[in-house]
Design a protein around this motif. Structure first.
Motif, PDB file in Angstrom:
ATOM      1  N   UNK A  43      -0.871  -3.596  11.317  1.00 42.28           N
ATOM      2  CA  UNK A  43      -1.963  -3.412  12.272  1.00 42.28           C
ATOM      3  C   UNK A  43      -2.935  -4.588  12.245  1.00 42.28           C
ATOM      4  N   UNK A  44      -3.250  -5.054  11.048  1.00 35.81           N
ATOM      5  CA  UNK A  44      -4.195  -6.162  10.923  1.00 35.81           C
ATOM      6  C   UNK A  44      -3.599  -7.437  11.508  1.00 35.81           C
ATOM      7  N   UNK A  45      -2.321  -7.651  11.279  1.00 38.00           N
ATOM      8  CA  UNK A  45      -1.655  -8.839  11.807  1.00 38.00           C
ATOM      9  C   UNK A  45      -1.630  -8.816  13.331  1.00 38.00           C
ATOM     10  N   UNK A  46      -1.361  -7.662  13.909  1.00 33.02           N
ATOM     11  CA  UNK A  46      -1.336  -7.538  15.367  1.00 33.02           C
ATOM     12  C   UNK A  46      -2.705  -7.825  15.960  1.00 33.02           C
ATOM     13  N   UNK A  47      -3.755  -7.410  15.261  1.00 32.51           N
ATOM     14  CA  UNK A  47      -5.103  -7.571  15.783  1.00 32.51           C
ATOM     15  C   UNK A  47      -5.612  -9.002  15.653  1.00 32.51           C
ATOM     16  N   UNK A  48      -5.401  -9.620  14.478  1.00 30.60           N
ATOM     17  CA  UNK A  48      -5.978 -10.953  14.261  1.00 30.60           C
ATOM     18  C   UNK A  48      -5.120 -12.052  14.873  1.00 30.60           C
ATOM     19  N   UNK A  49      -3.833 -11.790  15.079  1.00 32.07           N
ATOM     20  CA  UNK A  49      -2.980 -12.752  15.751  1.00 32.07           C
ATOM     21  C   UNK A  49      -2.426 -13.861  14.880  1.00 32.07           C
ATOM     22  N   UNK A  50      -2.633 -13.792  13.554  1.00 32.50           N
ATOM     23  CA  UNK A  50      -2.026 -14.746  12.625  1.00 32.50           C
ATOM     24  C   UNK A  50      -1.404 -13.958  11.482  1.00 32.50           C
ATOM     25  N   UNK A  51      -0.672 -14.629  10.635  1.00 33.11           N
ATOM     26  CA  UNK A  51       0.004 -13.953   9.539  1.00 33.11           C
ATOM     27  C   UNK A  51      -0.997 -13.376   8.553  1.00 33.11           C
ATOM     28  N   UNK A  52      -0.709 -12.191   8.047  1.00 33.22           N
ATOM     29  CA  UNK A  52      -1.557 -11.523   7.061  1.00 33.22           C
ATOM     30  C   UNK A  52      -0.743 -11.286   5.800  1.00 33.22           C
ATOM     31  N   UNK A  53      -1.263 -11.716   4.664  1.00 31.51           N
ATOM     32  CA  UNK A  53      -0.623 -11.436   3.379  1.00 31.51           C
ATOM     33  C   UNK A  53      -1.676 -10.821   2.463  1.00 31.51           C
ATOM     34  N   UNK A  54      -1.229 -10.055   1.502  1.00 34.54           N
ATOM     35  CA  UNK A  54      -2.165  -9.483   0.545  1.00 34.54           C
ATOM     36  C   UNK A  54      -2.086 -10.229  -0.777  1.00 34.54           C
ATOM     37  N   UNK A  55      -2.923  -9.828  -1.719  1.00 32.95           N
ATOM     38  CA  UNK A  55      -3.009 -10.527  -2.999  1.00 32.95           C
ATOM     39  C   UNK A  55      -1.664 -10.525  -3.727  1.00 32.95           C
ATOM     40  N   UNK A  56      -0.958  -9.390  -3.670  1.00 32.16           N
ATOM     41  CA  UNK A  56       0.335  -9.283  -4.346  1.00 32.16           C
ATOM     42  C   UNK A  56       1.335 -10.285  -3.786  1.00 32.16           C
ATOM     43  N   UNK A  57       1.416 -10.377  -2.459  1.00 36.75           N
ATOM     44  CA  UNK A  57       2.375 -11.303  -1.846  1.00 36.75           C
ATOM     45  C   UNK A  57       2.027 -12.749  -2.187  1.00 36.75           C
ATOM     46  N   UNK A  58       0.733 -13.046  -2.265  1.00 37.97           N
ATOM     47  CA  UNK A  58       0.311 -14.399  -2.631  1.00 37.97           C
ATOM     48  C   UNK A  58       0.735 -14.741  -4.058  1.00 37.97           C
ATOM     49  N   UNK A  59       0.535 -13.805  -4.990  1.00 32.06           N
ATOM     50  CA  UNK A  59       0.950 -14.028  -6.378  1.00 32.06           C
ATOM     51  C   UNK A  59       2.458 -14.196  -6.468  1.00 32.06           C
ATOM     52  N   UNK A  60       3.204 -13.383  -5.734  1.00 30.17           N
ATOM     53  CA  UNK A  60       4.661 -13.498  -5.735  1.00 30.17           C
ATOM     54  C   UNK A  60       5.103 -14.859  -5.196  1.00 30.17           C
ATOM     55  N   UNK A  61       4.396 -15.350  -4.185  1.00 31.82           N
ATOM     56  CA  UNK A  61       4.719 -16.662  -3.635  1.00 31.82           C
ATOM     57  C   UNK A  61       4.503 -17.753  -4.683  1.00 31.82           C
TER      58      UNK A  61
END
Length: 465
Positions: free
Chosen positions: A103-121
């Motif tokens: 939902x947040x990605x659809x609204x802001x129009x750019x990619x959304x990642x959370x803290x967990x995905x950032x750490x995994x990256x």
């Protein structure tokens, strides 16, 4: 139609020619969170992932919004800011549900990642050994599996209605099946690595090797301390999660005894549980250590919080309650007017050191040796037959001999050695009827109730300035 699929064991954030521009989003629930510190840490994580932080948005809420995590109005504010700053990505300082991220990605129009995905990256970028790569890939897949539907949302309109199945849904099911199969395969491989790790640890125990593990928050200087204590060449970088693999080196104590020192992965707040589980084999070195060196950055404003995070994580992995020395590192960065008395009152049993300059390391070695003596060493005093020279030689080979005196009818031995060697000596004396041996615990000097004084280190640090 192009099939997307899943990228395994790869950084999930793109490596563009220019740095991607990121907007950070943080929420303090009930005003209890230290939002400034948490977002500062998130910015450091973003920098480690080679992102450029261009803006921050914060909100205080009683609970997370089920649709957007932040409120709808705040989400629209994030969207406007992303447009104004030409942002490429939004990073939320909490773990999002798949629906919130979508939902947040659809609204802001750019990619959304959370803290967990950032750490995994970051972990995917840092993994070098096979074990680390397998562990990171498992954690990534376990994170991605419930979120695969979000990857296929752009195809959801191709098939429709109850009782119908579009190609997107079919491919989604294929991806889910492949992911589950790969997870099972990774778990099997990691179980084998765990078996090998356990066998190695058991071998050390059978050889009675004293093991010490470095633990602590990420980027507190554990690897630098490892290099300073053992002359190792462990990779060091002033960034978060520079170390993912356990590295073990020989540590020579002041009296000549040898121990094994292991550098391990750093901890961080909000560390994903499945990531901890994935690194089970690596953390085995911590769980089985005889002594922990809990390293903390004495100059960090969130020192107390970092220490608490590490202690909670140690409890979670089954390493709570182990003998521990608190090592306050980076003393060389303390300002000239630092409050020595306040620090010594807050951490009366800690050691203040600088792994970079070497200040305090001799005292640290002595503290490790005292703990080693407390756990392992015994005093051996014996009256041996004059012909029992082999037993005296055994004491020289396997311990520290304080004195050997010869009388008319006996050899008087006074030595110190590890308990298992002393027990072997006792058995041989009894078996050969070669005299008598008494074994008593070594009375090690204890700092349990003695505050550590920083005055000598303060003088040393001033001299360097």
């Amino acid at each position: 139609m192009e099939v997307i699929g899943i990228a395994l064991n790869q950084p999930t954030l793109s490596k563009a020619p220019r740095k991607e521009r990121a907007v950070l989003v943080g929420v303090a629930f009930n005003g209890a969170d230290d939002l400034r510190e948490s977002l500062s840490e998130l910015a450091a994580l973003a920098d480690t992932a080679e992102l450029e932080v261009v803006g921050m948005v914060t909100q205080v809420r009683r609970e997370a919004d089920p649709a957007y995590f932040v409120g709808r109005g705040k989400a629209e504010e994030v969207a406007r800011l992303c447009g104004e700053l030409n942002a490429d990505i939004v990073i939320v300082d909490h773990e999002l549900t798949p629906a919130q991220a979508r939902n947040l990605e659809n609204l802001v129009g750019v990619r959304v990642v959370d803290r967990t995905e950032l750490i995994l990256d970051i972990f995917a970028r840092r993994a070098r050994t096979k074990q680390a790569m397998l562990q990171v890939e498992l954690a990534q897949l376990q994170y991605q599996l419930p979120r695969l539907r979000r990857m296929w949302q752009h195809l959801s309109r191709l098939g429709g209605g109850i009782g119908t199945r579009g190609p997107g849904e079919t491919q989604l099911e294929i991806d889910q099946r492949r992911a589950k199969k790969r997870i099972a395969d990774l778990q099997r491989q990691l179980r084998e690595i765990q078996r090998q790790t356990s066998a190695r640890v058991q071998s050390r125990k059978e050889r009675q090797l004293f093991t010490v593990a470095l633990v602590g928050y990420t980027n507190v200087g554990k690897s630098t301390l490892m290099n300073a204590l053992t002359k190792a060449q462990v990779f060091v970088e002033d960034r978060l999660f520079a170390t993912l693999d356990a590295t073990t080196r020989v540590l020579v104590l002041p009296d000549g005894h040898r121990a094994l020192l292991t550098d391990t992965i750093g901890f961080i707040r909000k560390l994903p549980p499945h990531l901890i589980a994935s690194f089970h084999a690596t953390l085995e070195e911590v769980r089985t250590a005889d002594l922990l060196l809990h390293v903390a950055d004495v100059t960090h404003p969130a020192l107390d919080d970092h220490i608490a995070v590490v202690e909670r994580t140690l409890q979670e992995i089954g390493a709570g309650g182990k003998p521990t020395i608190l090592v306050l590192n980076k003393a060389d960065r303390l300002p000239p007017d630092w409050d020595r008395e306040r620090l010594s009152q807050r951490y009366p049993n800690a050691l203040l050191v600088s792994a970079l300059t070497g200040n305090g390391l001799d005292e640290l070695r002595r503290r490790i040796q005292r703990e080693y003596a407390k756990q392992r060493l015994v005093r051996v005093r014996g009256q041996l037959a004059l012909w029992a020279q082999d037993l005296v030689a055994f004491a020289y080979r396997n311990g520290v001999v304080y004195s050997v005196a010869y009388t008319d009818d006996a050899i008087v031995l006074d030595a110190e050695m590890e308990r298992h060697f002393a027990e072997h000596l006792q058995k041989q004396v009894t078996l050969l009827n070669a005299g008598s041996v008494s074994v008593t615990p070594v009375v090690a000097e204890s700092n349990a109730h003695q505050p550590f004084h920083f005055a000598h280190l303060l003088v040393s640090l001033r001299d360097q300035r």
